[in-house]
Scaffold this motif. Structure first.
Motif, PDB file in Angstrom:
ATOM      1  N   ALA A 153      -9.145  -7.995  65.738  1.00 17.63           N
ATOM      2  CA  ALA A 153     -10.484  -7.567  65.322  1.00 17.63           C
ATOM      3  C   ALA A 153     -11.439  -8.753  65.463  1.00 17.63           C
ATOM      4  CB  ALA A 153     -10.502  -7.549  63.573  1.00 17.63           C
ATOM      5  N   ALA A 154     -11.054 -10.127  65.481  1.00 16.23           N
ATOM      6  CA  ALA A 154     -11.980 -11.103  66.004  1.00 16.23           C
ATOM      7  C   ALA A 154     -12.000 -11.035  67.507  1.00 16.23           C
ATOM      8  CB  ALA A 154     -11.391 -12.280  65.437  1.00 16.23           C
ATOM      9  N   ALA A 155     -11.021 -10.814  68.071  1.00 11.73           N
ATOM     10  CA  ALA A 155     -11.113 -10.544  69.709  1.00 11.73           C
ATOM     11  C   ALA A 155     -12.056  -9.084  70.207  1.00 11.73           C
ATOM     12  CB  ALA A 155      -9.711 -10.285  70.241  1.00 11.73           C
ATOM     13  N   ARG A 156     -11.900  -8.254  69.317  1.00 13.41           N
ATOM     14  CA  ARG A 156     -12.557  -7.015  69.676  1.00 13.41           C
ATOM     15  C   ARG A 156     -14.210  -7.364  69.475  1.00 13.41           C
ATOM     16  NH1 ARG A 156     -10.772  -4.268  65.790  1.00 13.41           N
ATOM     17  NH2 ARG A 156      -8.885  -3.614  66.948  1.00 13.41           N
ATOM     18  N   ALA A 157     -14.600  -7.990  68.387  1.00 13.77           N
ATOM     19  CA  ALA A 157     -15.705  -8.296  67.944  1.00 13.77           C
ATOM     20  C   ALA A 157     -16.454  -9.285  69.125  1.00 13.77           C
ATOM     21  CB  ALA A 157     -16.040  -8.910  66.735  1.00 13.77           C
ATOM     22  N   GLU A 158     -15.620 -10.199  69.548  1.00 15.72           N
ATOM     23  CA  GLU A 158     -15.969 -11.199  70.579  1.00 15.72           C
ATOM     24  C   GLU A 158     -16.414 -10.259  72.025  1.00 15.72           C
ATOM     25  OE1 GLU A 158     -14.480 -15.085  73.006  1.00 15.72           O
ATOM     26  OE2 GLU A 158     -13.488 -14.566  71.100  1.00 15.72           O
ATOM     27  N   ARG A 159     -15.375  -9.577  72.288  1.00 18.85           N
ATOM     28  CA  ARG A 159     -15.687  -8.576  73.728  1.00 18.85           C
ATOM     29  C   ARG A 159     -16.855  -7.944  73.385  1.00 18.85           C
ATOM     30  NH1 ARG A 159      -9.630  -8.135  73.259  1.00 18.85           N
ATOM     31  NH2 ARG A 159      -8.703  -9.499  75.049  1.00 18.85           N
ATOM     32  N   LEU A 160     -16.955  -6.967  72.348  1.00 17.03           N
ATOM     33  CA  LEU A 160     -18.141  -6.177  72.164  1.00 17.03           C
ATOM     34  C   LEU A 160     -19.429  -7.369  72.228  1.00 17.03           C
ATOM     35  CD1 LEU A 160     -17.153  -3.826  69.557  1.00 17.03           C
ATOM     36  CD2 LEU A 160     -17.443  -3.147  71.963  1.00 17.03           C
ATOM     37  N   ALA A 161     -19.505  -8.227  71.553  1.00 16.99           N
ATOM     38  CA  ALA A 161     -20.866  -9.086  71.451  1.00 16.99           C
ATOM     39  C   ALA A 161     -21.077  -9.657  72.994  1.00 16.99           C
ATOM     40  CB  ALA A 161     -20.634 -10.361  70.560  1.00 16.99           C
ATOM     41  N   ALA A 162     -20.033 -10.101  73.873  1.00 14.06           N
ATOM     42  CA  ALA A 162     -20.020 -10.406  75.145  1.00 14.06           C
ATOM     43  C   ALA A 162     -20.727  -9.447  75.933  1.00 14.06           C
ATOM     44  CB  ALA A 162     -18.940 -11.095  75.612  1.00 14.06           C
ATOM     45  N   ASP A 163     -20.306  -8.078  76.045  1.00 20.10           N
ATOM     46  CA  ASP A 163     -20.605  -6.983  76.848  1.00 20.10           C
ATOM     47  C   ASP A 163     -20.528  -5.714  76.030  1.00 20.10           C
ATOM     48  OD1 ASP A 163     -21.264  -5.580  79.122  1.00 20.10           O
ATOM     49  OD2 ASP A 163     -19.173  -5.613  79.767  1.00 20.10           O
ATOM     50  N   PRO A 164     -21.900  -5.636  75.381  1.00 20.41           N
ATOM     51  CA  PRO A 164     -22.102  -4.459  74.426  1.00 20.41           C
ATOM     52  C   PRO A 164     -22.277  -3.258  75.234  1.00 20.41           C
ATOM     53  CG  PRO A 164     -24.025  -5.740  74.355  1.00 20.41           C
ATOM     54  CD  PRO A 164     -23.026  -6.472  75.160  1.00 20.41           C
ATOM     55  N   GLU A 165     -22.510  -3.165  76.616  1.00 26.26           N
ATOM     56  CA  GLU A 165     -22.807  -2.134  77.106  1.00 26.26           C
ATOM     57  C   GLU A 165     -21.596  -1.351  77.829  1.00 26.26           C
ATOM     58  OE1 GLU A 165     -25.955  -0.694  77.191  1.00 26.26           O
ATOM     59  OE2 GLU A 165     -26.517  -2.433  76.080  1.00 26.26           O
ATOM     60  N   THR A 166     -20.351  -1.986  77.861  1.00 27.36           N
ATOM     61  CA  THR A 166     -19.300  -1.480  78.455  1.00 27.36           C
ATOM     62  C   THR A 166     -18.413  -1.017  77.277  1.00 27.36           C
ATOM     63  OG1 THR A 166     -19.037  -3.257  80.009  1.00 27.36           O
ATOM     64  CG2 THR A 166     -17.014  -2.087  79.663  1.00 27.36           C
ATOM     65  N   PRO A 167     -18.049   0.451  77.724  1.00 28.77           N
ATOM     66  CA  PRO A 167     -17.213   1.016  76.751  1.00 28.77           C
ATOM     67  C   PRO A 167     -15.836   0.413  76.500  1.00 28.77           C
ATOM     68  CG  PRO A 167     -18.032   2.761  78.193  1.00 28.77           C
ATOM     69  CD  PRO A 167     -18.469   1.089  78.859  1.00 28.77           C
ATOM     70  N   TYR A 168     -15.665   0.179  75.386  1.00 28.89           N
ATOM     71  CA  TYR A 168     -14.359  -0.496  74.841  1.00 28.89           C
ATOM     72  C   TYR A 168     -13.599   0.218  73.831  1.00 28.89           C
ATOM     73  CZ  TYR A 168     -11.638  -4.430  72.731  1.00 28.89           C
ATOM     74  OH  TYR A 168     -10.498  -5.185  72.454  1.00 28.89           O
ATOM     75  N   ASP A 169     -12.223   0.498  73.915  1.00 30.00           N
ATOM     76  CA  ASP A 169     -11.558   1.285  72.897  1.00 30.00           C
ATOM     77  C   ASP A 169     -10.911   0.495  72.020  1.00 30.00           C
ATOM     78  OD1 ASP A 169      -9.252   0.144  74.352  1.00 30.00           O
ATOM     79  OD2 ASP A 169      -8.444   2.111  75.064  1.00 30.00           O
ATOM     80  N   GLY A 170     -10.987  -0.975  72.029  1.00 33.37           N
ATOM     81  CA  GLY A 170     -10.406  -1.740  70.969  1.00 33.37           C
ATOM     82  C   GLY A 170      -9.118  -2.175  71.439  1.00 33.37           C
ATOM     83  N   PHE A 171      -8.649  -1.875  72.414  1.00 36.15           N
ATOM     84  CA  PHE A 171      -7.188  -2.437  72.726  1.00 36.15           C
ATOM     85  C   PHE A 171      -7.161  -3.025  74.085  1.00 36.15           C
ATOM     86  CE2 PHE A 171      -3.087  -2.169  74.546  1.00 36.15           C
ATOM     87  CZ  PHE A 171      -2.159  -2.544  73.467  1.00 36.15           C
ATOM     88  N   VAL A 172      -6.448  -3.970  74.225  1.00 38.01           N
ATOM     89  CA  VAL A 172      -6.223  -4.954  75.500  1.00 38.01           C
ATOM     90  C   VAL A 172      -4.921  -5.234  75.408  1.00 38.01           C
ATOM     91  CG1 VAL A 172      -6.742  -6.757  77.111  1.00 38.01           C
ATOM     92  CG2 VAL A 172      -8.779  -5.566  75.897  1.00 38.01           C
TER      93      VAL A 172
END
Length: 255
Positions: A153-172
């Motif tokens: 959850a923390a990694a997901r929030a960090e990725r979304l904050a860094a690049d909110p315009e890029t679609p992201y399904d929550g899993f890497v």
């Protein structure tokens, strides 16, 4: 020396009849604690090998796609309920397990009850359809596995904050290698707590891998894993290696 690995358990109390014996035992105990202090804490968690079921050939491609979609949706439900800590598929080259069904994937659950493991695994639509079957255990393993959902959850929030315009399904995800070995104690003592080992533990249950050591290596291929195993263990008799795909946050569990 064999280091105790069961959680919340202290085994035995020295009761020397003479002061010298008591002091001697105390010194030995202190040495043992010091030698084992680098091992991470452990916890009992639920563990499932998803394996090939007997009814997969009964379905056409469209039906299998639908079952697969249900499989992933059910994992989201189990995660949302706080039951599922970690899941991921195995992929080729799969190990030769003889007459046992082929491994398909792993579930790790937030429970120390084998009945919960079976019940929660059975909610998978692939299980209902007979595409999968289950080999269930308890894993006396690395306690930080329970932290994985929060780390994701923390990694997901960090990725979304860094690049909110890029679609992201929550899993890497990324690749790992899962290793099983029938002699748990010495093997676990060798590998548990090393920086290349995100988690490890001992399996206990009714299946064929009861008592086996399980080690997840950060090595992304069995070939790389075998080089590492040869350097630290040497004896490959009984080793089972399989490439595995799971959350990239699993790697953060390593010391």
């Amino acid at each position: 020396m064999s280091c105790p690995r069961k959680r919340k358990r202290v085994e035995g109390r020295a009761r020397g009849a003479a002061a010298g014996l008591t002091l001697g035992l105390g010194a030995l105990a202190l040495a043992a604690v010091s030698a084992c202090s680098s091992l991470p804490p452990t916890a009992e968690l639920g563990f499932t090998f998803l394996v090939t079921g007997e009814r997969g050939s009964e379905y056409d491609a469209e039906q299998l796609t639908e079952i697969g979609a249900g499989h992933f949706a059910n994992m989201d439900v189990l995660k949302g309920e706080g039951k599922l800590l970690l899941a991921g598929p195995f992929y080729d080259p799969l190990p030769d397990l003889g007459e046992l069904p082929a491994w398909r994937g792993v579930y790790i659950f937030a429970t120390d009850q084998l009945g919960d493991v079976a019940t929660w695994t059975a909610t998978d639509p692939g299980m209902v359809a007979g595409v999968f079957a289950a080999d269930t255990y308890l894993l006396d393993g690395t306690a930080t596995l329970a932290e994985l959902p929060a780390r994701e959850a923390a990694a997901r929030a960090e990725r979304l904050a860094a690049d909110p315009e890029t679609p992201y399904d929550g899993f890497v995800g990324r690749s790992y290698t899962v290793v099983l070995y029938p002699g748990a104690d010495g093997f676990l003592e060798t590998f548990t707590g090393l920086p290349e080992v995100p988690f490890s533990g001992r399996l206990a249950g009714p299946g064929p891998f009861d008592g086996h050591a399980l080690v997840c290596l950060a090595a992304e291929t069995p070939e790389a894993a075998r080089v590492y195993l040869d350097a630290h263990w040497g004896d490959d008799n009984g080793l089972i290696l399989c490439p595995w795909y799971a959350s990239d946050q699993v790697a953060t569990l390593a010391p």
